[in-house]
Design a protein around this motif. Structure first.
Motif, short mmCIF file in Angstrom:
data_model
loop_
_atom_site.label_atom_id
_atom_site.label_comp_id
_atom_site.label_asym_id
_atom_site.label_seq_id
_atom_site.Cartn_x
_atom_site.Cartn_y
_atom_site.Cartn_z
N THR A 209 -10.80 -20.72 -33.28
CA THR A 209 -12.09 -21.02 -33.92
C THR A 209 -11.96 -22.21 -34.86
O THR A 209 -12.82 -23.11 -34.89
N TRP A 210 -10.88 -22.23 -35.66
CA TRP A 210 -10.68 -23.34 -36.59
C TRP A 210 -10.41 -24.64 -35.84
O TRP A 210 -10.89 -25.71 -36.25
N ALA A 211 -9.63 -24.57 -34.78
CA ALA A 211 -9.33 -25.77 -34.00
C ALA A 211 -10.61 -26.37 -33.41
O ALA A 211 -10.81 -27.59 -33.43
N LYS A 212 -11.49 -25.52 -32.90
CA LYS A 212 -12.74 -26.01 -32.33
C LYS A 212 -13.64 -26.62 -33.40
O LYS A 212 -14.37 -27.57 -33.14
N ALA A 213 -13.57 -26.06 -34.60
CA ALA A 213 -14.38 -26.61 -35.70
C ALA A 213 -13.89 -27.99 -36.13
O ALA A 213 -14.67 -28.79 -36.66
N LEU A 214 -12.61 -28.28 -35.88
CA LEU A 214 -12.02 -29.55 -36.30
C LEU A 214 -12.00 -30.61 -35.21
O LEU A 214 -11.69 -31.77 -35.49
N VAL B 272 -3.98 -22.89 -43.27
CA VAL B 272 -3.92 -21.42 -43.16
C VAL B 272 -4.73 -20.95 -41.96
O VAL B 272 -4.30 -20.08 -41.19
N GLY B 273 -5.91 -21.54 -41.77
CA GLY B 273 -6.75 -21.15 -40.64
C GLY B 273 -6.09 -21.41 -39.30
O GLY B 273 -6.16 -20.57 -38.39
N LEU B 274 -5.41 -22.55 -39.18
CA LEU B 274 -4.76 -22.89 -37.91
C LEU B 274 -3.54 -22.03 -37.63
O LEU B 274 -3.08 -21.96 -36.49
N ASN C 279 1.99 -25.36 -33.03
CA ASN C 279 1.02 -24.29 -32.91
C ASN C 279 1.03 -23.77 -31.48
O ASN C 279 1.85 -24.18 -30.66
N SER C 280 0.10 -22.88 -31.20
CA SER C 280 0.00 -22.32 -29.86
C SER C 280 -0.45 -23.39 -28.87
O SER C 280 -1.01 -24.42 -29.25
N ASP C 281 -0.21 -23.13 -27.60
CA ASP C 281 -0.60 -24.09 -26.56
C ASP C 281 -2.10 -24.38 -26.60
O ASP C 281 -2.52 -25.52 -26.35
N GLU C 282 -2.90 -23.36 -26.90
CA GLU C 282 -4.35 -23.55 -26.91
C GLU C 282 -4.77 -24.53 -28.01
O GLU C 282 -5.58 -25.44 -27.78
N VAL C 283 -4.21 -24.36 -29.21
CA VAL C 283 -4.55 -25.26 -30.32
C VAL C 283 -4.05 -26.67 -30.04
O VAL C 283 -4.76 -27.65 -30.28
N VAL C 284 -2.83 -26.78 -29.54
CA VAL C 284 -2.27 -28.09 -29.21
C VAL C 284 -3.14 -28.79 -28.18
O VAL C 284 -3.42 -30.00 -28.28
N HIS C 285 -3.61 -28.04 -27.18
CA HIS C 285 -4.45 -28.63 -26.13
C HIS C 285 -5.78 -29.13 -26.70
O HIS C 285 -6.31 -30.14 -26.25
N ILE C 286 -6.31 -28.44 -27.70
CA ILE C 286 -7.59 -28.82 -28.29
C ILE C 286 -7.46 -30.03 -29.20
O ILE C 286 -8.28 -30.96 -29.15
N LEU C 287 -6.45 -30.04 -30.05
CA LEU C 287 -6.38 -31.02 -31.14
C LEU C 287 -5.43 -32.19 -30.89
O LEU C 287 -5.70 -33.31 -31.36
N LEU C 288 -4.31 -31.96 -30.21
CA LEU C 288 -3.31 -33.02 -30.14
C LEU C 288 -3.73 -34.23 -29.29
O LEU C 288 -3.52 -35.37 -29.73
N PRO C 289 -4.31 -34.07 -28.11
CA PRO C 289 -4.71 -35.26 -27.34
C PRO C 289 -5.63 -36.21 -28.10
O PRO C 289 -5.36 -37.43 -28.14
N PRO C 290 -6.71 -35.72 -28.74
CA PRO C 290 -7.53 -36.67 -29.50
C PRO C 290 -6.80 -37.27 -30.69
O PRO C 290 -7.02 -38.45 -31.03
N LEU C 291 -5.93 -36.51 -31.34
CA LEU C 291 -5.16 -37.06 -32.45
C LEU C 291 -4.22 -38.17 -31.98
O LEU C 291 -4.06 -39.19 -32.66
N MET C 292 -3.59 -37.98 -30.84
CA MET C 292 -2.70 -39.01 -30.30
C MET C 292 -3.47 -40.28 -29.95
O MET C 292 -3.01 -41.40 -30.18
N LYS C 293 -4.67 -40.11 -29.40
CA LYS C 293 -5.50 -41.27 -29.08
C LYS C 293 -5.91 -42.02 -30.34
O LYS C 293 -6.11 -43.25 -30.31
N LEU C 294 -6.04 -41.30 -31.43
CA LEU C 294 -6.42 -41.92 -32.70
C LEU C 294 -5.22 -42.52 -33.45
O LEU C 294 -5.40 -43.08 -34.54
N GLY C 295 -4.00 -42.39 -32.88
CA GLY C 295 -2.84 -43.03 -33.48
C GLY C 295 -1.96 -42.16 -34.35
O GLY C 295 -1.31 -42.64 -35.28
N LEU C 296 -1.90 -40.86 -34.04
CA LEU C 296 -1.09 -39.94 -34.85
C LEU C 296 0.38 -40.36 -34.89
O LEU C 296 1.00 -40.37 -35.96
N ALA C 297 0.96 -40.69 -33.73
CA ALA C 297 2.40 -41.02 -33.68
C ALA C 297 2.72 -42.23 -34.56
O ALA C 297 3.66 -42.20 -35.37
N SER C 298 1.96 -43.30 -34.41
CA SER C 298 2.22 -44.51 -35.19
C SER C 298 1.98 -44.26 -36.68
O SER C 298 2.70 -44.81 -37.53
N LEU C 299 0.99 -43.42 -37.00
CA LEU C 299 0.74 -43.09 -38.41
C LEU C 299 1.94 -42.38 -39.02
O LEU C 299 2.39 -42.73 -40.12
#
Length: 563
Positions: free
Chosen positions: A236-241, A227-229, A276-296
């Motif tokens: 704010t929520w994206a930065k907290a995560l 809901v926050g995202l 989500n918005s470009d800002e949220v994607v820019h904050i959260l998606l790159p680190p998630l991809m490095k952690l293996g989001l796609a393969s998961l």
């Protein structure tokens, strides 16, 4: 002349007596919450809401935190209670509310009376007596928080501070779940959401609950973060995560949880980071991809597909759907789509889902799979050739289901003949599966465009003039069997220019295949195959319909561009 009570009809007396009882009841009890009332236009007594908030004060807060902060919270509740207990027009509040001003002055004394002391009796589970009442009051507030009006009233009366105090002390997992659930409902409304953001320390302690071991608490925290995202405070929520510690935990939960509801809520949270918005994607998606989001996500899809093929469990269908939506959303994001589009295992899984004979229960997932396939083919067009050449194998059960479908419908093909046909034109079950999806995508322009795009890519590779009549016949039977779905789509809907061109290409290929079949009927008659023909009227009707709708637009998918 006044009527004697004895002269009043019995039915009227029965109607008046409950009214008197109700009036007396309201003199001693707070108003009932809305979900316990009939559809009567009314409001919940503000003092009732405040009394519920007061009862959620953690009994051991004064021992765990500085007393001055707690006293300020209590005094704030007292002040609000006195303010809300001012007289209001009759019918809006119950008569008992006039007592709340004096009662609220005793809240600190009540708090100390209710606080557990050393040696206090506990139940068999070691929980202080009274936790059941706390949970009851909390659940009422949980329900009330779904209403915007009640939610705003609650945050005005320090409910967030009370819930923060509960989250900061040792509580039962049920109390933790209720606290998170109340905040989750409050977060659905704009004003309470802003108040959540401005409450010092609240977001941090909410995110910390990701490391709880309780499945229901984790479900609520995932729902709240989702809901926050999606809110206006998403940044704010994206930065907290965004820390690796938090994101790794989210992925770990998705990979290791056995709780179906938690898996669904967790993947919905992942979807919220992708879609989500470009800002949220820019904050959260790159680190998630490095952690293996796609393969998961692909591994989760693989597991759900294996479950779907072995046993149908309806409670798993929402999980399959949200996983596919997440993968499809990821497949169109620049800079990350290659992790999806280059994965042949994923492409095969999506194709196998489209080929599934019985789609009714998982129709949404099948439609999403078709959109995903279209996205992949736009980047990896050579995969269409691999389908046509049979390099992407399907589950054996699907081969037999397709053979059974044609046998039941037309009574004309053996299993051996089907296996031979599939070796020559292995895309037939896939084509059948795509055509099956038209009725399920009638209201989805994107899905229908994707279906026509894939069909066009497949049919441009069909060499109808080089096929034997028996093989060509299988294509005709598949097309005629789904002629109603094709005609309904052509007659009822209009596509944009780009989508219309892809559809025109597919229609012209259908016309060519049907024309070749028409010219081969003499050969079929000479070989005593007349009983196995598709109905001539059905062929002619489909041929006329496809000709009519393919006359206006130039085709866009050609052999040259597809190679």
């Amino acid at each position: 002349m006044a009527l004697d009570s004895n002269s009043i009809p019995l039915q009227d007396q029965e109607e008046q007596e409950p009214q008197l009882q109700d009036h007396n009841a309201t003199a001693h009890h707070p108003s009932a919450p809305p979900d316990e009332l009939f559809d009567i236009s009314t409001t919940v007594d503000p003092s009732y809401v405040i009394s519920l908030i007061r009862r959620l004060l953690p009994a051991n807060a004064n021992h765990k935190h500085n007393s001055s902060g707690f006293e300020a919270l209590v005094q704030g509740l007292n002040a609000d209670s006195m303010e809300k207990s001012e007289p209001t027009p009759p019918g809006d509040i119950s008569p008992h509310s006039s007592k709340d001003a004096s009662e609220s002055m005793d809240i600190i004394d009540d708090f100390h009376k209710n606080a557990p002391e050393e040696g206090e009796n506990v139940d068999l589970y070691g929980v202080p007596v009274g936790i059941e009442a706390w949970e009851e009051y909390g659940c009422i507030l949980w329900d009330l928080a779904a209403s915007k009006t009640h939610a705003e009233l609650m945050v005005q009366n320090l409910v967030l501070e009370v819930l923060l105090a509960n989250l900061m002390v040792s509580q039962s997992v049920r109390a933790m779940e209720i606290s998170l659930g109340i905040i989750g409902n409050l977060a659905c409304h704009e004003v309470p959401m802003k108040q959540i953001i401005s409450t010092n320390g609240l977001i941090g302690i909410i995110v910390d609950q990701l490391f709880s071991d309780d499945a229901q608490c984790l479900c609520e925290i995932c729902r709240l973060l989702t809901v926050g995202l999606h809110s206006s405070e998403r940044i704010t929520w994206a930065k907290a995560l965004q820390s690796k510690h938090n994101l790794s935990r989210i992925l770990w939960i998705a990979e290791n949880s056995l709780n179906l509801q938690l898996i669904e809520k967790n993947v919905e949270l992942l979807l919220a980071t992708i879609e989500n918005s470009d800002e949220v994607v820019h904050i959260l998606l790159p680190p998630l991809m490095k952690l293996g989001l796609a393969s998961l996500l692909i591994n989760l899809l693989d597991f759900e597909m294996s479950k779907l093929m072995s046993e149908r469990e309806p409670e798993r269908y929402p999980i399959l759907d949200v996983i596919l939506r997440s993968i499809e959303a990821l497949s169109v994001i620049d800079g990350h789509s290659q992790h999806i589009c280059s994965n042949k295992k994923l492409f095969q899984l999506a194709c196998d889902l489209v080929k599934l004979p019985d789609k009714a229960e998982v129709s949404n997932s099948c439609v999403t799979a078709a959109i995903l396939i279209a996205n992949i083919l736009s980047d990896e067009s050579t995969l269409a050739l691999e389908i046509a050449e049979g390099k992407l194998f399907m589950f054996p059960s699907l081969v037999y289901s397709f053979q059974d479908l044609l046998s039941c419908t037309f009574g004309l093909i053996s299993r051996h003949d089907m296996e031979v046909t599939l070796r020559i034109c292995p895309d037939l079950p896939f084509l059948q599966g795509l055509l099956d999806l038209f009725p399920f995508s009638s209201d989805d322009l994107e899905a229908r465009s994707a279906l026509w795009n894939i069909i066009a890519r497949l049919l441009v590779r069909v060499k109808e003039k080089e096929m034997s009549p028996s093989v060509l016949q299988q294509y005709v039977l598949v097309l005629v069997n789904k002629s109603d779905a094709i005609e309904d789509d052509l007659l009822d809907f209009q596509l944009g220019d780009l989508q219309s061109k892809a559809r025109t290409t597919a229609l012209r290929r259908i016309v060519s295949i049907l024309n070749q079949w028409t010219t081969s009927k003499d050969y079929a008659k000479d070989n005593d195959m007349t009983d196995e023909h598709a109905d001539d009227l059905s062929v002619d009707r489909l041929l006329d319909c496809c000709r009519k709708h393919s006359e206006h637009e130039p085709s866009t998918v050609s052999q040259g561009t597809e190679e």
